[in-house]
Design a protein around this motif. Structure first.
Motif, PDB file in Angstrom:
ATOM      1  N   LEU A  91       0.837  -1.211   0.000  1.00  0.00           N
ATOM      2  CA  LEU A  91       0.000   0.000   0.000  1.00  0.00           C
ATOM      3  C   LEU A  91       0.866   1.254   0.000  1.00  0.00           C
ATOM      4  N   GLU A  92       0.189   2.404  -0.005  1.00  0.00           N
ATOM      5  CA  GLU A  92       0.919   3.664  -0.011  1.00  0.00           C
ATOM      6  C   GLU A  92       1.727   3.818   1.278  1.00  0.00           C
ATOM      7  N   GLY A  93       2.921   4.380   1.144  1.00  0.00           N
ATOM      8  CA  GLY A  93       3.803   4.553   2.304  1.00  0.00           C
ATOM      9  C   GLY A  93       5.236   4.408   1.831  1.00  0.00           C
ATOM     10  N   ASP A  94       6.150   5.249   2.347  1.00  0.00           N
ATOM     11  CA  ASP A  94       7.526   5.230   1.837  1.00  0.00           C
ATOM     12  C   ASP A  94       8.310   4.032   2.341  1.00  0.00           C
ATOM     13  N   THR A  95       8.119   3.685   3.636  1.00  0.00           N
ATOM     14  CA  THR A  95       8.968   2.691   4.298  1.00  0.00           C
ATOM     15  C   THR A  95       8.097   1.716   5.082  1.00  0.00           C
ATOM     16  N   VAL A  96       8.535   0.464   5.128  1.00  0.00           N
ATOM     17  CA  VAL A  96       7.856  -0.510   6.002  1.00  0.00           C
ATOM     18  C   VAL A  96       8.694  -0.677   7.258  1.00  0.00           C
ATOM     19  N   LEU A  97       8.076  -0.493   8.425  1.00  0.00           N
ATOM     20  CA  LEU A  97       8.779  -0.801   9.676  1.00  0.00           C
ATOM     21  C   LEU A  97       8.175  -2.089  10.218  1.00  0.00           C
ATOM     22  N   ASN A  98       8.975  -3.150  10.221  1.00  0.00           N
ATOM     23  CA  ASN A  98       8.469  -4.449  10.671  1.00  0.00           C
ATOM     24  C   ASN A  98       8.850  -4.705  12.122  1.00  0.00           C
ATOM     25  N   ALA A  99       7.882  -4.488  13.008  1.00  0.00           N
ATOM     26  CA  ALA A  99       8.090  -4.732  14.442  1.00  0.00           C
ATOM     27  C   ALA A  99       7.163  -5.838  14.940  1.00  0.00           C
ATOM     28  N   VAL A 100       6.798  -6.746  14.037  1.00  0.00           N
ATOM     29  CA  VAL A 100       6.048  -7.943  14.446  1.00  0.00           C
ATOM     30  C   VAL A 100       7.031  -8.822  15.208  1.00  0.00           C
ATOM     31  N   SER A 101       6.559  -9.510  16.255  1.00  0.00           N
ATOM     32  CA  SER A 101       7.484 -10.358  17.010  1.00  0.00           C
ATOM     33  C   SER A 101       7.488 -11.785  16.457  1.00  0.00           C
ATOM     34  N   GLY A 102       8.627 -12.416  16.543  1.00  0.00           N
ATOM     35  CA  GLY A 102       8.741 -13.849  16.261  1.00  0.00           C
ATOM     36  C   GLY A 102       8.680 -14.219  14.790  1.00  0.00           C
ATOM     37  N   SER A 103       8.406 -15.525  14.559  1.00  0.00           N
ATOM     38  CA  SER A 103       8.460 -16.051  13.189  1.00  0.00           C
ATOM     39  C   SER A 103       7.385 -15.438  12.299  1.00  0.00           C
ATOM     40  N   ALA A 104       6.313 -14.901  12.916  1.00  0.00           N
ATOM     41  CA  ALA A 104       5.253 -14.254  12.120  1.00  0.00           C
ATOM     42  C   ALA A 104       5.795 -13.061  11.344  1.00  0.00           C
ATOM     43  N   GLY A 105       6.981 -12.594  11.689  1.00  0.00           N
ATOM     44  CA  GLY A 105       7.556 -11.429  11.008  1.00  0.00           C
ATOM     45  C   GLY A 105       8.216 -11.759   9.682  1.00  0.00           C
ATOM     46  N   LEU A 106       8.476 -13.042   9.420  1.00  0.00           N
ATOM     47  CA  LEU A 106       9.230 -13.386   8.193  1.00  0.00           C
ATOM     48  C   LEU A 106       8.452 -13.040   6.913  1.00  0.00           C
ATOM     49  N   ALA A 107       7.186 -13.425   6.851  1.00  0.00           N
ATOM     50  CA  ALA A 107       6.399 -13.162   5.623  1.00  0.00           C
ATOM     51  C   ALA A 107       6.302 -11.657   5.341  1.00  0.00           C
ATOM     52  N   PRO A 108       5.998 -10.807   6.343  1.00  0.00           N
ATOM     53  CA  PRO A 108       5.980  -9.359   6.058  1.00  0.00           C
ATOM     54  C   PRO A 108       7.334  -8.804   5.614  1.00  0.00           C
ATOM     55  N   THR A 109       8.435  -9.361   6.138  1.00  0.00           N
ATOM     56  CA  THR A 109       9.761  -8.916   5.692  1.00  0.00           C
ATOM     57  C   THR A 109       9.920  -9.198   4.201  1.00  0.00           C
ATOM     58  N   LEU A 110       9.567 -10.414   3.791  1.00  0.00           N
ATOM     59  CA  LEU A 110       9.699 -10.784   2.379  1.00  0.00           C
ATOM     60  C   LEU A 110       8.757  -9.955   1.510  1.00  0.00           C
ATOM     61  N   ALA A 111       7.571  -9.651   2.058  1.00  0.00           N
ATOM     62  CA  ALA A 111       6.603  -8.847   1.294  1.00  0.00           C
ATOM     63  C   ALA A 111       7.132  -7.430   1.078  1.00  0.00           C
ATOM     64  N   ALA A 112       7.724  -6.836   2.120  1.00  0.00           N
ATOM     65  CA  ALA A 112       8.257  -5.474   1.996  1.00  0.00           C
ATOM     66  C   ALA A 112       9.337  -5.434   0.912  1.00  0.00           C
ATOM     67  N   ILE A 113      10.190  -6.453   0.905  1.00  0.00           N
ATOM     68  CA  ILE A 113      11.258  -6.516  -0.102  1.00  0.00           C
ATOM     69  C   ILE A 113      10.652  -6.677  -1.493  1.00  0.00           C
ATOM     70  N   ASP A 114       9.666  -7.585  -1.575  1.00  0.00           N
ATOM     71  CA  ASP A 114       9.009  -7.826  -2.855  1.00  0.00           C
ATOM     72  C   ASP A 114       8.340  -6.548  -3.370  1.00  0.00           C
ATOM     73  N   ALA A 115       7.789  -5.760  -2.431  1.00  0.00           N
ATOM     74  CA  ALA A 115       7.116  -4.506  -2.816  1.00  0.00           C
ATOM     75  C   ALA A 115       8.130  -3.417  -3.169  1.00  0.00           C
ATOM     76  N   GLY A 116       9.417  -3.700  -2.930  1.00  0.00           N
ATOM     77  CA  GLY A 116      10.464  -2.729  -3.284  1.00  0.00           C
ATOM     78  C   GLY A 116      10.541  -1.552  -2.325  1.00  0.00           C
ATOM     79  N   LYS A 117      10.000  -1.739  -1.090  1.00  0.00           N
ATOM     80  CA  LYS A 117      10.025  -0.639  -0.122  1.00  0.00           C
ATOM     81  C   LYS A 117      11.238  -0.755   0.795  1.00  0.00           C
ATOM     82  N   PRO A 118      11.884   0.354   1.137  1.00  0.00           N
ATOM     83  CA  PRO A 118      12.945   0.284   2.156  1.00  0.00           C
ATOM     84  C   PRO A 118      12.363  -0.337   3.430  1.00  0.00           C
ATOM     85  N   LEU A 119      13.164  -1.178   4.065  1.00  0.00           N
ATOM     86  CA  LEU A 119      12.657  -1.920   5.226  1.00  0.00           C
ATOM     87  C   LEU A 119      13.436  -1.545   6.474  1.00  0.00           C
ATOM     88  N   ALA A 120      12.730  -0.979   7.457  1.00  0.00           N
ATOM     89  CA  ALA A 120      13.312  -0.756   8.779  1.00  0.00           C
ATOM     90  C   ALA A 120      12.959  -1.997   9.581  1.00  0.00           C
TER      91      ALA A 120
END
Ligand code: NDP
Ligand code: MG
Length: 387
Positions: A91-120
């Motif tokens: 969605l709209e937004g310059d950067t993804v900040l992934n502060a999900v805890s644990g293994s549930a955070g892996l899919a959003p990390t890969l999604a942010a990269i796939d979306a081409g967004k800088p990842l904090a």
């Protein structure tokens, strides 16, 4: 007006890092374009009303249903389910900040990269589980991954003092946790309440227990190795009780560059969002004369064996770090739920399961990571059932 901070898609908004990100946002005017959380719909409602994101996603479907009703008078869209968290990255937004805890955070990390967004990235688990895949995909997509973790934020900053070929060693500092200086025998008496009392940082429960076992530091060694492309042999850990030096880089001429500040995650969050530029933040100034002295000790890997297990796991490679991570996460959850009573049983369970599944070091790729994760959790459940 000049734009100071990027707009942020915040995942894990109801947790410790999420809340501190929103404090920073409130103080500096960061725009939050989307929020994602697990099941705490009450806090998510408050946050949505305060920050007006376009979309608010809840991984837990019941929580999403509740939130939908609560936000019916607003134009905020509520989405439901685990996939809805990853979908926010597009969605709209310059950067993804992934502060999900644990293994549930892996899919959003890969999604942010796939979306081409800088990842904090606060979710270090993504890198522990699948560091090679995550960093390879980020390189392929040209996506910048900026760590939120204080040690890695410090190293990222100290790396500007030299060239990659001039690095001798990364030195991660560790507070030592609430059980610093205790013997194995003393540790056997420790229970959940003791483990949750961290001396310097206030964090989520999982990472607080991981700090007490030094597993967190072990994960951070693996995280640093992937983020900065430095092998475990060139990473060391030093106990530094005051948490003022957040980590250091030693160069080939034996010059050591450190980053210091008061312990405040909002500084690391801000830096991950704006680096390499610096902006005015909210963190108080450091007064070294008030602190007086800084102390350093060797970690006791006999009493805290999970730290050396992490080094060995990193060296063995493949999907073994995913085994270590899942074994630890499942065991710590059992400890938090009262299914494991003794603190030292965490170490024993994690060591046994990782040793039993050592063969995963020969398996590579995301499928192997998911298989390793499932198998490690199954073994932990079996061990707990047996008592
Ligand atoms: P918390 O336990 O405080 O918060 C976790 C957050 O993740 C909550 O918002 C929770 O939502 C959300 N969440 C859990 N499961 C899901 C899911 N399946 N989908 C979406 N969201 C989910 O953790 P912390 O904030 O302490 O830590 C977050 C991450 O940052 C971790 O990876 C940790 O290792 C890392 N980190 C934390 C530091 C700290 O100082 N706290 C320091 C360095 C790194 P809900 O509560 O609504 O269920
Ligand atoms: Mg850290």
């Amino acid at each position: 007006m000049k734009k100071e901070y990027p707009s942020v898609i915040l995942l894990g908004s109801t947790g410790s890092i999420g809340i501190q990100t929103l404090e920073l946002a409130e103080a500096t005017g960061i725009k939050i374009t989307a929020l994602g959380a697990g099941k705490n719909w009450k806090l998510a409602e408050e946050q949505a009303r305060r920050f007006h994101p376009a979309v608010c996603a809840m991984a837990d479907e019941d929580a999403a249903d509740e939130l939908k009703v609560r936000l019916a008078d607003t134009d905020i869209k509520v989405t439901a389910g685990k996939e809805s968290i990853s979908a926010l990255a597009y969605l709209e937004g310059d950067t993804v900040l992934n502060a999900v805890s644990g293994s549930a955070g892996l899919a959003p990390t890969l999604a942010a990269i796939d979306a081409g967004k800088p990842l904090a990235l606060a979710n270090k688990e993504s890198l522990v589980m699948a560091g090679e895949t995550v960093m390879r995909r980020a390189r392929e997509k040209g996506v910048r991954v900026s760590p939120v973790d204080s040690e890695h934020s410090a190293i990222m900053q100290t790396l500007r003092a030299g060239k990659k070929s001039e690095i001798k060693r990364l030195i991660l500092t560790a507070s030592g946790g609430p059980f610093f200086g205790m013997t194995k025998k003393q540790l056997r008496e420790k229970r959940l309440g003791d483990a949750l009392a961290h001396p310097t940082w206030s964090m989520g429960k999982g990472i607080t227990v991981d700090s007490a076992t030094l597993m967190n530091k072990g994960f951070e060694v693996i995280e640093a190795s992937h983020l900065f492309g430095v092998p475990g042999e060139n990473i060391s850990v030093v106990i530094h009780r005051e948490s003022i030096i957040h980590s250091m880089t030693e160069y080939i001429d034996n010059s050591v560059i450190a980053q210091l500040s008061v312990p405040d995650m909002r500084l690391c969050i801000a830096h991950a969002l704006t680096c390499p530029t610096r902006k005015m933040g909210v963190t108080p100034q450091l007064d070294l004369t008030e602190i007086g002295k800084l102390t350093f000790y060797k970690p006791d890997t006999d009493a805290f064996p999970l730290l050396s297990l992490a080094f060995r796991t990193l060296k063995a490679g493949g999907a073994l770090p995913a085994v270590l991570h899942a074994a630890n996460e499942a065991t710590v959850n059992a400890f938090l739920d009262g299914k494991i009573i003794r603190f030292t049983d965490i170490q024993e369970t994690v060591m046994k399961v990782t040793d039993d599944l050592w063969y995963f070091s020969g398996e590579k790729g995301l499928d192997a990571v998911l298989k390793a994760d499932t198998e490690a959790r199954r073994r932990v459940a079996d061990l707990i059932k047996k008592g």
